[in-house]
Design a protein around this motif. Sequence first.
Motif, PDB file in Angstrom:
ATOM      1  N   VAL A 158       0.856  -1.183   0.000  1.00 16.13           N
ATOM      2  CA  VAL A 158       0.000   0.000   0.000  1.00 16.13           C
ATOM      3  C   VAL A 158       0.895   1.237   0.000  1.00 16.13           C
ATOM      4  CG1 VAL A 158      -1.798   1.266   1.230  1.00 16.13           C
ATOM      5  CG2 VAL A 158      -1.803  -1.226   1.255  1.00 16.13           C
ATOM      6  N   PRO A 159       0.981   1.931  -1.138  1.00 10.04           N
ATOM      7  CA  PRO A 159       1.816   3.131  -1.208  1.00 10.04           C
ATOM      8  C   PRO A 159       1.153   4.320  -0.505  1.00 10.04           C
ATOM      9  CG  PRO A 159       1.015   2.497  -3.400  1.00 10.04           C
ATOM     10  CD  PRO A 159       0.437   1.546  -2.418  1.00 10.04           C
ATOM     11  N   VAL A 160       1.978   5.249  -0.061  1.00 11.47           N
ATOM     12  CA  VAL A 160       1.514   6.459   0.602  1.00 11.47           C
ATOM     13  C   VAL A 160       2.229   7.651  -0.027  1.00 11.47           C
ATOM     14  CG1 VAL A 160       1.412   7.701   2.799  1.00 11.47           C
ATOM     15  CG2 VAL A 160       1.143   5.218   2.763  1.00 11.47           C
ATOM     16  N   ALA A 161       1.466   8.696  -0.364  1.00  6.22           N
ATOM     17  CA  ALA A 161       2.038   9.932  -0.895  1.00  6.22           C
ATOM     18  C   ALA A 161       1.913  11.015   0.173  1.00  6.22           C
ATOM     19  CB  ALA A 161       1.301  10.361  -2.159  1.00  6.22           C
ATOM     20  N   HIS A 162       2.852  11.958   0.184  1.00  4.21           N
ATOM     21  CA  HIS A 162       2.780  13.062   1.146  1.00  4.21           C
ATOM     22  C   HIS A 162       3.465  14.300   0.572  1.00  4.21           C
ATOM     23  CE1 HIS A 162       7.036  12.664   2.234  1.00  4.21           C
ATOM     24  NE2 HIS A 162       6.827  11.349   2.206  1.00  4.21           N
ATOM     25  N   ASN A 163       3.262  15.416   1.241  1.00  7.19           N
ATOM     26  CA  ASN A 163       3.885  16.665   0.804  1.00  7.19           C
ATOM     27  C   ASN A 163       4.876  17.198   1.845  1.00  7.19           C
ATOM     28  OD1 ASN A 163       2.113  17.539   2.757  1.00  7.19           O
ATOM     29  ND2 ASN A 163       1.159  19.126   1.523  1.00  7.19           N
ATOM     30  N   ALA A 164       5.458  16.322   2.636  1.00  8.90           N
ATOM     31  CA  ALA A 164       6.370  16.719   3.707  1.00  8.90           C
ATOM     32  C   ALA A 164       7.602  17.454   3.189  1.00  8.90           C
ATOM     33  CB  ALA A 164       6.802  15.505   4.525  1.00  8.90           C
ATOM     34  N   LEU A 218       3.643  26.510   3.659  1.00  9.77           N
ATOM     35  CA  LEU A 218       2.346  25.940   3.304  1.00  9.77           C
ATOM     36  C   LEU A 218       1.224  26.756   3.932  1.00  9.77           C
ATOM     37  CD1 LEU A 218       2.916  22.111   3.794  1.00  9.77           C
ATOM     38  CD2 LEU A 218       3.048  23.412   1.699  1.00  9.77           C
ATOM     39  N   LYS A 219       0.159  26.930   3.181  1.00  7.06           N
ATOM     40  CA  LYS A 219      -1.000  27.638   3.716  1.00  7.06           C
ATOM     41  C   LYS A 219      -1.587  26.899   4.914  1.00  7.06           C
ATOM     42  CE  LYS A 219      -2.217  29.580  -0.733  1.00  7.06           C
ATOM     43  NZ  LYS A 219      -3.165  29.561  -1.843  1.00  7.06           N
ATOM     44  N   SER A 220      -1.650  25.592   4.808  1.00  8.66           N
ATOM     45  CA  SER A 220      -2.267  24.793   5.871  1.00  8.66           C
ATOM     46  C   SER A 220      -1.334  24.592   7.064  1.00  8.66           C
ATOM     47  CB  SER A 220      -2.684  23.432   5.328  1.00  8.66           C
ATOM     48  OG  SER A 220      -1.545  22.689   4.941  1.00  8.66           O
ATOM     49  N   LYS A 221      -0.039  24.801   6.873  1.00  5.84           N
ATOM     50  CA  LYS A 221       0.989  24.609   7.898  1.00  5.84           C
ATOM     51  C   LYS A 221       1.015  23.179   8.459  1.00  5.84           C
ATOM     52  CE  LYS A 221       1.207  29.423   9.320  1.00  5.84           C
ATOM     53  NZ  LYS A 221       1.494  29.840   8.025  1.00  5.84           N
ATOM     54  N   SER A 222       0.554  22.225   7.655  1.00  5.07           N
ATOM     55  CA  SER A 222       0.589  20.831   8.074  1.00  5.07           C
ATOM     56  C   SER A 222       0.879  19.934   6.879  1.00  5.07           C
ATOM     57  CB  SER A 222      -0.728  20.426   8.727  1.00  5.07           C
ATOM     58  OG  SER A 222      -1.779  20.515   7.804  1.00  5.07           O
ATOM     59  N   ILE A 223       1.389  18.763   7.178  1.00 11.64           N
ATOM     60  CA  ILE A 223       1.686  17.770   6.148  1.00 11.64           C
ATOM     61  C   ILE A 223       0.406  17.012   5.820  1.00 11.64           C
ATOM     62  CG2 ILE A 223       2.943  15.633   5.695  1.00 11.64           C
ATOM     63  CD1 ILE A 223       5.142  16.759   7.555  1.00 11.64           C
ATOM     64  N   THR A 224       0.191  16.744   4.547  1.00 11.66           N
ATOM     65  CA  THR A 224      -0.955  15.962   4.102  1.00 11.66           C
ATOM     66  C   THR A 224      -0.452  14.632   3.562  1.00 11.66           C
ATOM     67  OG1 THR A 224      -2.091  17.980   3.465  1.00 11.66           O
ATOM     68  CG2 THR A 224      -2.929  15.941   2.538  1.00 11.66           C
ATOM     69  N   ILE A 225      -1.099  13.543   3.972  1.00  8.89           N
ATOM     70  CA  ILE A 225      -0.760  12.232   3.430  1.00  8.89           C
ATOM     71  C   ILE A 225      -1.975  11.666   2.708  1.00  8.89           C
ATOM     72  CG2 ILE A 225       0.970  11.765   5.199  1.00  8.89           C
ATOM     73  CD1 ILE A 225      -1.021   9.735   6.377  1.00  8.89           C
ATOM     74  N   LYS A 226      -1.707  10.815   1.746  1.00 11.47           N
ATOM     75  CA  LYS A 226      -2.773  10.171   0.985  1.00 11.47           C
ATOM     76  C   LYS A 226      -2.440   8.686   0.877  1.00 11.47           C
ATOM     77  CE  LYS A 226      -5.198  10.452  -3.423  1.00 11.47           C
ATOM     78  NZ  LYS A 226      -5.268  11.129  -4.724  1.00 11.47           N
ATOM     79  N   ILE A 227      -3.318   7.846   1.402  1.00 16.49           N
ATOM     80  CA  ILE A 227      -3.169   6.401   1.295  1.00 16.49           C
ATOM     81  C   ILE A 227      -3.681   6.003  -0.092  1.00 16.49           C
ATOM     82  CG2 ILE A 227      -3.737   4.155   2.293  1.00 16.49           C
ATOM     83  CD1 ILE A 227      -2.288   6.112   4.248  1.00 16.49           C
ATOM     84  N   LEU A 228      -2.851   5.360  -0.869  1.00 15.15           N
ATOM     85  CA  LEU A 228      -3.166   5.033  -2.257  1.00 15.15           C
ATOM     86  C   LEU A 228      -3.646   3.588  -2.382  1.00 15.15           C
ATOM     87  CD1 LEU A 228       0.016   6.747  -3.682  1.00 15.15           C
ATOM     88  CD2 LEU A 228      -2.291   7.690  -3.592  1.00 15.15           C
ATOM     89  N   LEU A 256      -0.894  16.623  -4.481  1.00 10.61           N
ATOM     90  CA  LEU A 256      -0.916  17.246  -3.156  1.00 10.61           C
ATOM     91  C   LEU A 256      -0.193  18.592  -3.176  1.00 10.61           C
ATOM     92  CD1 LEU A 256      -0.202  14.171  -0.860  1.00 10.61           C
ATOM     93  CD2 LEU A 256      -2.377  15.364  -1.166  1.00 10.61           C
ATOM     94  N   ILE A 257       0.901  18.670  -3.901  1.00 15.40           N
ATOM     95  CA  ILE A 257       1.654  19.914  -3.998  1.00 15.40           C
ATOM     96  C   ILE A 257       0.820  20.981  -4.716  1.00 15.40           C
ATOM     97  CG2 ILE A 257       3.667  20.995  -5.089  1.00 15.40           C
ATOM     98  CD1 ILE A 257       5.152  18.297  -4.482  1.00 15.40           C
ATOM     99  N   LYS A 258       0.140  20.585  -5.805  1.00 14.57           N
ATOM    100  CA  LYS A 258      -0.713  21.524  -6.542  1.00 14.57           C
ATOM    101  C   LYS A 258      -1.853  22.027  -5.675  1.00 14.57           C
ATOM    102  CE  LYS A 258       0.118  19.649 -11.132  1.00 14.57           C
ATOM    103  NZ  LYS A 258      -0.453  18.882 -12.242  1.00 14.57           N
ATOM    104  N   LEU A 259      -2.464  21.150  -4.890  1.00 15.93           N
ATOM    105  CA  LEU A 259      -3.565  21.542  -4.018  1.00 15.93           C
ATOM    106  C   LEU A 259      -3.110  22.568  -2.985  1.00 15.93           C
ATOM    107  CD1 LEU A 259      -5.357  18.139  -3.329  1.00 15.93           C
ATOM    108  CD2 LEU A 259      -6.196  20.049  -4.709  1.00 15.93           C
ATOM    109  N   GLU A 260      -1.894  22.424  -2.499  1.00 17.55           N
ATOM    110  CA  GLU A 260      -1.376  23.346  -1.486  1.00 17.55           C
ATOM    111  C   GLU A 260      -1.129  24.732  -2.088  1.00 17.55           C
ATOM    112  OE1 GLU A 260      -0.823  24.608   2.072  1.00 17.55           O
ATOM    113  OE2 GLU A 260      -1.212  22.492   1.766  1.00 17.55           O
ATOM    114  N   GLY A 261      -0.839  24.776  -3.370  1.00 16.54           N
ATOM    115  CA  GLY A 261      -0.567  26.046  -4.031  1.00 16.54           C
ATOM    116  C   GLY A 261      -1.804  26.877  -4.276  1.00 16.54           C
ATOM    117  N   LYS A 262      -2.993  26.295  -4.165  1.00 15.83           N
ATOM    118  CA  LYS A 262      -4.238  27.012  -4.448  1.00 15.83           C
ATOM    119  C   LYS A 262      -4.661  27.884  -3.310  1.00 15.83           C
ATOM    120  CE  LYS A 262      -6.086  23.864  -7.839  1.00 15.83           C
ATOM    121  NZ  LYS A 262      -7.163  23.010  -8.249  1.00 15.83           N
TER     122      LYS A 262
END
Length: 67
Positions: free
Chosen positions: A2-8, A24-34, A61-67
């Motif tokens: 099970v791969p995991v992506a993140h923007n750390a 980062l706007k959110s000031k937190s790391i986001t992970i996504k379980i794939l 995830l990086i693109k989403l943070e840029g919005k």
Amino acid sequence: MVPVAHNAGLLWPKNSFIKYPNKLKSKSITIKILPEIKPGLSKIEFLKKLETTIENSSNELIKLEGK
């Protein structure tokens, strides 16, 4: 597998002990379980699928943070 992506990497660059939460706007790391990668692939097929899956999701995830 099970791969995991993140923007750390946006907060905590490679080879750095310093974190940059203001980048980062959110000031937190986001992970996504794939979705799982099923067994039975050759080593080359598995590594290619793993790399593509994680890279594409991390870029999203990086693109989403840029919005």
